[in-house]
Scaffold this motif. Structure first.
Motif, PDB file in Angstrom:
ATOM      1  N   UNK A 114       0.957  -1.091  -0.016  1.00 54.50           N
ATOM      2  CA  UNK A 114       0.014   0.185  -0.021  1.00 54.50           C
ATOM      3  C   UNK A 114       0.797   1.194   0.060  1.00 54.50           C
ATOM      4  N   UNK A 115       2.092   1.096   0.314  1.00 49.51           N
ATOM      5  CA  UNK A 115       3.000   2.103   0.322  1.00 49.51           C
ATOM      6  C   UNK A 115       3.182   2.832  -1.111  1.00 49.51           C
ATOM      7  N   UNK A 116       2.874   2.126  -2.209  1.00 52.66           N
ATOM      8  CA  UNK A 116       3.181   2.666  -3.378  1.00 52.66           C
ATOM      9  C   UNK A 116       2.084   3.739  -3.785  1.00 52.66           C
ATOM     10  N   UNK A 117       1.205   3.881  -2.981  1.00 54.12           N
ATOM     11  CA  UNK A 117       0.235   5.031  -3.228  1.00 54.12           C
ATOM     12  C   UNK A 117       0.875   6.338  -2.454  1.00 54.12           C
ATOM     13  N   UNK A 118       1.911   6.323  -1.858  1.00 53.94           N
ATOM     14  CA  UNK A 118       2.818   7.524  -1.458  1.00 53.94           C
ATOM     15  C   UNK A 118       3.442   8.200  -2.717  1.00 53.94           C
ATOM     16  N   UNK A 119       3.627   7.447  -3.769  1.00 55.25           N
ATOM     17  CA  UNK A 119       4.229   8.012  -4.731  1.00 55.25           C
ATOM     18  C   UNK A 119       3.314   8.898  -5.848  1.00 55.25           C
ATOM     19  N   UNK A 120       3.696  10.084  -6.113  1.00 60.22           N
ATOM     20  CA  UNK A 120       2.736  10.934  -6.812  1.00 60.22           C
ATOM     21  C   UNK A 120       2.317  10.549  -8.136  1.00 60.22           C
ATOM     22  N   UNK A 121       1.045  10.481  -8.191  1.00 61.24           N
ATOM     23  CA  UNK A 121       0.673   9.758  -9.576  1.00 61.24           C
ATOM     24  C   UNK A 121       0.325   8.541  -9.464  1.00 61.24           C
ATOM     25  N   UNK A 122       0.366   7.801  -8.265  1.00 64.79           N
ATOM     26  CA  UNK A 122      -0.107   6.502  -8.105  1.00 64.79           C
ATOM     27  C   UNK A 122      -1.237   6.343  -6.994  1.00 64.79           C
ATOM     28  N   UNK A 123      -2.231   6.065  -7.302  1.00 68.04           N
ATOM     29  CA  UNK A 123      -3.601   6.045  -6.473  1.00 68.04           C
ATOM     30  C   UNK A 123      -4.041   4.787  -6.125  1.00 68.04           C
ATOM     31  N   UNK A 124      -5.032   4.768  -5.406  1.00 72.26           N
ATOM     32  CA  UNK A 124      -5.876   3.592  -5.032  1.00 72.26           C
ATOM     33  C   UNK A 124      -6.060   2.583  -6.214  1.00 72.26           C
ATOM     34  N   UNK A 125      -6.437   3.310  -7.096  1.00 69.68           N
ATOM     35  CA  UNK A 125      -6.794   2.640  -8.624  1.00 69.68           C
ATOM     36  C   UNK A 125      -5.811   1.580  -8.812  1.00 69.68           C
ATOM     37  N   UNK A 126      -4.551   2.110  -9.070  1.00 63.11           N
ATOM     38  CA  UNK A 126      -3.597   1.258  -9.532  1.00 63.11           C
ATOM     39  C   UNK A 126      -3.312   0.241  -8.525  1.00 63.11           C
ATOM     40  N   UNK A 127      -3.357   0.563  -7.289  1.00 64.36           N
ATOM     41  CA  UNK A 127      -3.413  -0.624  -6.342  1.00 64.36           C
ATOM     42  C   UNK A 127      -4.147  -1.529  -6.284  1.00 64.36           C
ATOM     43  N   UNK A 128      -5.664  -1.089  -6.674  1.00 65.67           N
ATOM     44  CA  UNK A 128      -6.581  -2.120  -6.978  1.00 65.67           C
ATOM     45  C   UNK A 128      -6.265  -3.012  -8.092  1.00 65.67           C
ATOM     46  N   UNK A 129      -5.915  -2.445  -9.200  1.00 64.57           N
ATOM     47  CA  UNK A 129      -5.659  -2.957 -10.291  1.00 64.57           C
ATOM     48  C   UNK A 129      -4.643  -4.248 -10.250  1.00 64.57           C
ATOM     49  N   UNK A 130      -3.752  -4.007  -9.260  1.00 64.66           N
ATOM     50  CA  UNK A 130      -2.517  -4.900  -9.315  1.00 64.66           C
ATOM     51  C   UNK A 130      -2.696  -5.766  -8.155  1.00 64.66           C
ATOM     52  N   UNK A 131      -3.634  -5.571  -7.051  1.00 61.90           N
ATOM     53  CA  UNK A 131      -3.825  -6.520  -5.995  1.00 61.90           C
ATOM     54  C   UNK A 131      -2.606  -7.284  -5.514  1.00 61.90           C
TER      55      UNK A 131
END
Length: 99
Positions: A63-80
């Motif tokens: 979930x820390x990937x969402x701290x990267x500018x431009x990376x949101x919850x949607x990308x996190x969800x898509x990649x599970x």
């Protein structure tokens, strides 16, 4: 009839493309690999992930990937489950050594 054949071929190509993603360790992969393996991540976002990691250190959890500018919850969800932060094989060996 040709239309149905073309649609079938296009659908097959799409499925092959979707099946190709992940899993990828976001702490060790280079930008090219991140862009290739993560859905919704192109070269610019992949470079941002690497730059963030270089500046802030290793990601502790996916979930820390969402701290990267431009990376949101949607990308996190898509990649599970395709976003890894450590090598499971090394973790299990360490756990066995600690027993």
């Amino acid at each position: 009839m040709k239309l149905f054949k073309s649609v079938g071929i296009a659908a097959g190509v799409l499925v092959i493309g979707l099946a190709h993603a992940g899993p990828v360790n976001i702490n060790t992969a280079d930008a090219k690999t991140l862009a290739k393996e993560l859905k919704g991540v192109g070269p610019a976002k992949a470079a941002a992930i690497v730059a963030y990691r270089d500046e802030h250190g290793a990601f502790k959890q996916a979930t820390d990937i969402t701290k990267v500018p431009g990376i949101g919850a949607s990308i996190l969800e898509q990649n599970g489950d395709d976003i890894l932060v450590k090598n499971p094989a090394k973790s299990s060996k360490k756990a066995k050594a600690d027993d």
